[in-house]
Design an enzyme around this catalytic site. Structure first.
Site, PDB file in Angstrom:
ATOM      1  N   GLU A 208     -32.301  61.745 -80.017  1.00 44.01           N
ATOM      2  CA  GLU A 208     -33.537  61.223 -79.839  1.00 44.01           C
ATOM      3  C   GLU A 208     -33.833  59.896 -79.099  1.00 44.01           C
ATOM      4  O   GLU A 208     -33.898  58.896 -79.651  1.00 44.01           O
ATOM      5  CB  GLU A 208     -34.286  61.092 -81.052  1.00 44.01           C
ATOM      6  CG  GLU A 208     -34.280  62.468 -82.180  1.00 44.01           C
ATOM      7  CD  GLU A 208     -35.561  62.680 -82.795  1.00 44.01           C
ATOM      8  OE1 GLU A 208     -36.033  63.740 -82.951  1.00 44.01           O
ATOM      9  OE2 GLU A 208     -35.739  61.639 -83.822  1.00 44.01           O
TER      10      GLU A 208
ATOM     11  N   GLU B 251     -37.425  55.768 -86.681  1.00 46.19           N
ATOM     12  CA  GLU B 251     -38.543  55.176 -87.286  1.00 46.19           C
ATOM     13  C   GLU B 251     -37.929  54.516 -88.415  1.00 46.19           C
ATOM     14  O   GLU B 251     -38.493  53.498 -88.847  1.00 46.19           O
ATOM     15  CB  GLU B 251     -39.781  56.220 -87.548  1.00 46.19           C
ATOM     16  CG  GLU B 251     -40.375  56.422 -86.298  1.00 46.19           C
ATOM     17  CD  GLU B 251     -40.885  57.769 -86.275  1.00 46.19           C
ATOM     18  OE1 GLU B 251     -41.293  58.511 -87.303  1.00 46.19           O
ATOM     19  OE2 GLU B 251     -41.437  58.134 -85.006  1.00 46.19           O
TER      20      GLU B 251
ATOM     21  N   LYS C  52     -42.512  63.647 -90.745  1.00 44.47           N
ATOM     22  CA  LYS C  52     -42.717  62.597 -91.081  1.00 44.47           C
ATOM     23  C   LYS C  52     -43.771  62.288 -92.174  1.00 44.47           C
ATOM     24  O   LYS C  52     -43.996  62.882 -93.060  1.00 44.47           O
ATOM     25  CB  LYS C  52     -43.278  61.662 -89.493  1.00 44.47           C
ATOM     26  CG  LYS C  52     -42.507  62.177 -88.638  1.00 44.47           C
ATOM     27  CD  LYS C  52     -42.862  61.323 -87.286  1.00 44.47           C
ATOM     28  CE  LYS C  52     -41.710  61.956 -86.000  1.00 44.47           C
ATOM     29  NZ  LYS C  52     -41.735  61.121 -85.092  1.00 44.47           N
TER      30      LYS C  52
ATOM     31  N   GLY D   5     -43.006  60.863 -79.544  1.00 48.02           N
ATOM     32  CA  GLY D   5     -44.324  60.573 -79.515  1.00 48.02           C
ATOM     33  C   GLY D   5     -45.149  60.024 -78.465  1.00 48.02           C
ATOM     34  O   GLY D   5     -46.231  59.598 -78.677  1.00 48.02           O
TER      35      GLY D   5
ATOM     36  N   SER E 170     -41.115  64.306 -77.918  1.00 51.77           N
ATOM     37  CA  SER E 170     -42.018  64.914 -77.060  1.00 51.77           C
ATOM     38  C   SER E 170     -41.588  66.401 -76.688  1.00 51.77           C
ATOM     39  O   SER E 170     -41.813  66.720 -75.748  1.00 51.77           O
ATOM     40  CB  SER E 170     -42.387  64.104 -76.020  1.00 51.77           C
ATOM     41  OG  SER E 170     -42.953  62.844 -76.463  1.00 51.77           O
TER      42      SER E 170
ATOM     43  N   HIS F 155     -33.354  58.336 -88.761  1.00 51.23           N
ATOM     44  CA  HIS F 155     -34.268  58.481 -87.589  1.00 51.23           C
ATOM     45  C   HIS F 155     -34.847  57.319 -87.105  1.00 51.23           C
ATOM     46  O   HIS F 155     -34.763  56.199 -87.850  1.00 51.23           O
ATOM     47  CB  HIS F 155     -35.649  59.226 -88.186  1.00 51.23           C
ATOM     48  CG  HIS F 155     -36.588  59.414 -87.306  1.00 51.23           C
ATOM     49  ND1 HIS F 155     -37.512  58.679 -86.734  1.00 51.23           N
ATOM     50  CD2 HIS F 155     -36.597  60.766 -86.696  1.00 51.23           C
ATOM     51  CE1 HIS F 155     -38.264  59.496 -85.937  1.00 51.23           C
ATOM     52  NE2 HIS F 155     -37.693  60.544 -85.743  1.00 51.23           N
TER      53      HIS F 155
ATOM     54  N   ASN G 220     -40.068  67.850 -87.849  1.00 48.74           N
ATOM     55  CA  ASN G 220     -39.936  66.360 -88.554  1.00 48.74           C
ATOM     56  C   ASN G 220     -41.457  66.281 -88.925  1.00 48.74           C
ATOM     57  O   ASN G 220     -41.994  65.550 -87.998  1.00 48.74           O
ATOM     58  CB  ASN G 220     -39.209  65.378 -87.937  1.00 48.74           C
ATOM     59  CG  ASN G 220     -39.285  64.245 -88.555  1.00 48.74           C
ATOM     60  OD1 ASN G 220     -39.525  64.142 -89.613  1.00 48.74           O
ATOM     61  ND2 ASN G 220     -38.907  63.047 -87.959  1.00 48.74           N
TER      62      ASN G 220
HETATM   63  P1  PGA Z   1     -42.075  63.769 -81.613  1.00 45.27           P
HETATM   64  O1  PGA Z   1     -41.188  63.236 -82.457  1.00 45.27           O
HETATM   65  O2  PGA Z   1     -41.732  65.402 -81.287  1.00 45.27           O
HETATM   66  O3  PGA Z   1     -43.446  63.779 -81.885  1.00 45.27           O
HETATM   67  O4  PGA Z   1     -41.854  63.217 -80.227  1.00 45.27           O
HETATM   68  C1  PGA Z   1     -39.748  63.705 -82.502  1.00 45.27           C
HETATM   69  C2  PGA Z   1     -39.179  63.008 -83.689  1.00 45.27           C
HETATM   70  O5  PGA Z   1     -39.415  61.691 -84.152  1.00 45.27           O
HETATM   71  O6  PGA Z   1     -38.385  63.528 -84.516  1.00 45.27           O
END
Ligand code: PGA
Length: 248
Positions: A164, A96, A11, A170, A210, A94, A9
Site C-alpha cells: 500500500e 494509518e 477502518k 484515500g 485508491s 496498516h 478494510n
Molecule cells: P483506500 O484505502 O482504498 O481508501 O485508498 C486502502 C487502505 O487503506 O487499505
C-alpha cells in the site's frame, strides 16, 4: 496457483447495525465471487458481522491485534478475543497505525508472530511515502519493512502481504498498474530471500490504495498482483462487489 483475495478494510466506519446492513446488501452481490472475499471490520462490529456472514463466502477479518496474550494494555484486543468470534484474518501494520499510533516494524513483527502462533492469518501492510518514492527509495523502504516486519517468523504460510503506497491511500492517486506490479514483484523477491522459493511463489500479495471499480480490472490483470485491500470503495456493497467481480 494463488487464489486471489479481495479484502475490505472498513477502518473506523460502520456501527454494528450499519455493518450488518452492509453485509446483507453485499451477500448476494459477492456470492459467486471467483476469489476469496474478506471484510476487516471495526472491533465493535465483529460479533454482529460474525453472525451475519455465517454460511456465506464472506470471511471475517479484524484491523489489529495485540502481541500479548492478555494484561494491562488498555484499548488493545488480543488474538483470543478475535478468535472467539471466528475472526480468521487480521490487518497488521496498516500505514494509518504506523503513522498515527506508533506502530513500527518491530511491533508489526511481534503482532504478526502472535497472530500466526494463535492461528490468525495476518495481512501485513508495507508501502512507501511520497517523498521516499520521489527520492527513488521505494525498494529500500520495502525491503527494510519486510525484513524487520517478518524477521524470525517461522510459520509464514498463512501470511498475506499488502503493498500500500501511503500516498495512494484515500487520495484517488495510484501508481500505474505496471509500477504496482513491479513493486509487488520486488516484494516477492525479498520474500524469496527471507523464506525461500516455495513460500515466495505461494504468498498472496495484494495491492491497496485508491482501488475503485474503474481501475480494479487493470490493476488485477497484472501477473504479480493477487488481489486488493480496499478502503473507501469497500464501504458500499455495489462498489465492493464490482471490484470483487473484476478479478478472475
Ligand atoms: P483506500 O484505502 O482504498 O481508501 O485508498 C486502502 C487502505 O487503506 O487499505
Amino acid at each position: 496457483m494463488r487464489i486471489p483475495v479481495i479484502a475490505g478494510n472498513w477502518k473506523m466506519n460502520k456501527t454494528a447495525k450499519e455493518a450488518v446492513k452492509l453485509i446483507e446488501e453485499m451477500k448476494p452481490l459477492v456470492a459467486n465471487a471467483e476469489c476469496e472475499v474478506i471484510v476487516c471490520v471495526p472491533a465493535t462490529a465483529i460479533y454482529h458481522v460474525s453472525q451475519a456472514v455465517k454460511g456465506t463466502n464472506i470471511r471475517l477479518g479484524a484491523q489489529n491485534v495485540n502481541a500479548e496474550e492478555k494484561g494491562a494494555f488498555t484499548g488493545e484486543i488480543s488474538a483470543d478475543m478475535l478468535l472467539e468470534f471466528g475472526v480468521e484474518y487480521v490487518i497488521i501494520g496498516h500505514s494509518e497505525r504506523r503513522c498515527y499510533y506508533g506502530e513500527t516494524n518491530r511491533t508489526v513483527n511481534l503482532r504478526t508472530q502472535t497472530a500466526l502462533n494463535r492461528g490468525l492469518k495476518p495481512i501485513v501492510c508495507v508501502g512507501e511515502t511520497l517523498s521516499q518514492r520521489h527520492a527513488g527509495k521505494t525498494e529500500d523502504v520495502l525491503e527494510q519493512q519486510l525484513f524487520e516486519s517478518l524477521y524470525g517468523i517461522k510459520n509464514f504460510e498463512n501470511t498475506i502481504v499488502a503493498y500500500e503506497p501511503i500516498w495512494a491511500i484515500g487520495t484517488g492517486q495510484t501508481p500505474t498498474a505496471e509500477e504496482a506490479n513491479k513493486n509487488i514483484s520486488f516484494i516477492r523477491k525479498v520474500i524469496r530471500k527471507l523464506h525461500g522459493d516455495k513460500l515466495a511463489d505461494e504468498v498472496r500479495i495484494l495491492y491497496g490504495g485508491s482501488v475503485l471499480p474503474s481501475n480494479a480490472k487493470e490493476i488485477f490483470a497484472m501477473s504479480e498482483i493477487d488481489g486488493g485491500l480496499i478502503g473507501g470503495a469497500s464501504l458500499k456493497a455495489e462498489s465492493f462487489a464490482e471490484i470483487v467481480k473484476s478479478i478472475k
